[in-house]
Design a protein around this motif. Sequence first.
Motif, mmCIF file in Angstrom:
data_model
loop_
_atom_site.group_PDB
_atom_site.id
_atom_site.type_symbol
_atom_site.label_atom_id
_atom_site.label_comp_id
_atom_site.label_asym_id
_atom_site.label_seq_id
_atom_site.Cartn_x
_atom_site.Cartn_y
_atom_site.Cartn_z
ATOM 1 N N ALA A 42 28.720 51.497 26.551
ATOM 2 C CA ALA A 42 30.172 51.288 26.622
ATOM 3 C C ALA A 42 30.916 52.577 26.252
ATOM 4 C CB ALA A 42 30.584 50.141 25.702
ATOM 5 N N ARG A 43 30.396 53.288 25.260
ATOM 6 C CA ARG A 43 31.023 54.573 24.853
ATOM 7 C C ARG A 43 31.004 55.592 25.984
ATOM 8 N NH1 ARG A 43 28.751 53.918 19.868
ATOM 9 N NH2 ARG A 43 26.913 55.124 20.417
ATOM 10 N N LEU B 169 33.375 45.178 21.269
ATOM 11 C CA LEU B 169 33.334 46.291 22.229
ATOM 12 C C LEU B 169 34.643 46.371 23.022
ATOM 13 C CD1 LEU B 169 29.658 46.080 23.573
ATOM 14 C CD2 LEU B 169 30.584 47.613 21.847
ATOM 15 N N GLU B 170 35.165 45.199 23.381
ATOM 16 C CA GLU B 170 36.450 45.175 24.109
ATOM 17 C C GLU B 170 37.560 45.780 23.257
ATOM 18 O OE1 GLU B 170 36.225 41.583 27.373
ATOM 19 O OE2 GLU B 170 36.776 41.123 25.300
ATOM 20 N N ALA C 114 36.252 48.920 25.822
ATOM 21 C CA ALA C 114 35.210 48.796 26.852
ATOM 22 C C ALA C 114 35.457 47.582 27.747
ATOM 23 C CB ALA C 114 33.849 48.652 26.164
ATOM 24 N N GLN C 115 34.871 47.635 28.952
ATOM 25 C CA GLN C 115 34.882 46.469 29.841
ATOM 26 C C GLN C 115 33.583 45.717 29.594
ATOM 27 O OE1 GLN C 115 36.520 46.554 33.857
ATOM 28 N NE2 GLN C 115 35.947 48.724 33.802
ATOM 29 N N VAL C 116 33.703 44.474 29.154
ATOM 30 C CA VAL C 116 32.509 43.729 28.742
ATOM 31 C C VAL C 116 32.589 42.289 29.224
ATOM 32 C CG1 VAL C 116 31.005 43.173 26.786
ATOM 33 C CG2 VAL C 116 32.600 45.050 26.585
ATOM 34 N N ALA D 78 30.663 49.633 32.216
ATOM 35 C CA ALA D 78 31.006 48.213 32.046
ATOM 36 C C ALA D 78 29.720 47.473 31.723
ATOM 37 C CB ALA D 78 31.628 47.669 33.321
ATOM 38 N N VAL D 79 29.753 46.635 30.691
ATOM 39 C CA VAL D 79 28.503 46.040 30.192
ATOM 40 C C VAL D 79 28.543 44.514 30.232
ATOM 41 C CG1 VAL D 79 26.885 45.953 28.261
ATOM 42 C CG2 VAL D 79 28.212 48.019 28.627
ATOM 43 N N SER E 203 26.613 49.133 23.036
ATOM 44 C CA SER E 203 27.747 49.919 22.554
ATOM 45 C C SER E 203 27.618 51.389 22.936
ATOM 46 C CB SER E 203 28.038 49.679 21.072
ATOM 47 O OG SER E 203 27.117 50.262 20.299
#
Length: 246
Positions: free
Chosen positions: A26-27, A49-50, A54-56, A31-32, A23
């Motif tokens: 992602a912040r 997270l999405e 975020a791109q996860v 992309a995780v 996280s």
Amino acid sequence: MTLHGKVAVVTGGSRGIGRAVASALAREGVAVILCARDRVAVEKVAAELEGSGAQVLAVKADVTQTSDVEQMIEACLKRFGSLNILVNNAGITRDNLLLRMKDDEWETVLNTNLKGVFHCTRAALRPMLKQRGGRIINLTSVIGIMGNPGQANYAAAKAGIIGLTKATAKEVASRGITVNAVAPGFVETDMTHALDPKQQEAIRSQIPLGRFATPEEVAELVVFLASDRAAYITGQVIHINGGLWM
Ligand code: NAP
């Protein structure tokens, strides 16, 4: 932190330190790719997270299995086109006094905590070498430095990570890839919540700062090491232990 647009794989991202690292990255606009053996747990974290933009990608993968690891890296490259950061975080404990330790307690811990790091590093290095750049951050532990009764398997694996980190750092430095280890002391996660309260209190009394770390404090250090600001740091073990070991 100059991380925006980068791509990271975080093993053991479903809870504890791995989740906090995912996280925090992602912040920063990374992309995780998250992996764990429990698909439901890792997908839940990915959905959260999405939800915050975020791109996860959640992947069910066991780091002890070469094929799982290779497929995870392939999935990462297919979805995001590159891989810039690998955080080798997946880890377990199977504590027992050495004389009572069963072969499977030794093997499971070494396979997960040390061989898993080897599997993921080897797979991630291929795209990183082609890109001529990358960051690898390995979660070791103060126990790999100090030892601990009942944790010979864990201490051996975590000390092994330090040697693996330094050898790999030397092999890949010329390609712009840094490899470092983060050595937390005791952190508030399921791993330490499994200790009985008396044991936890005894440990706390040995820590000059008087408390366990939060997963977020460890994640901040990982994010720094992943960033361009840490470009000249490689082959190091960075301690974050409240003064427990100096
Ligand atoms: P945790 O809360 O128990 O989480 C461990 C994570 O690793 C989970 O996501 C787990 O998911 C995953 N995992 C375990 N075995 C795996 C496997 N074979 N393949 C893929 N994923 C696997 O642990 P933590 O406390 O956050 O610890 C994270 C790392 O920091 C570990 O390497 C640990 O040794 C190290 N560390 C922790 C502390 C501490 O005090 N907590 C201190 C120093 C170092 P699944 O079970 O679903 O696979």
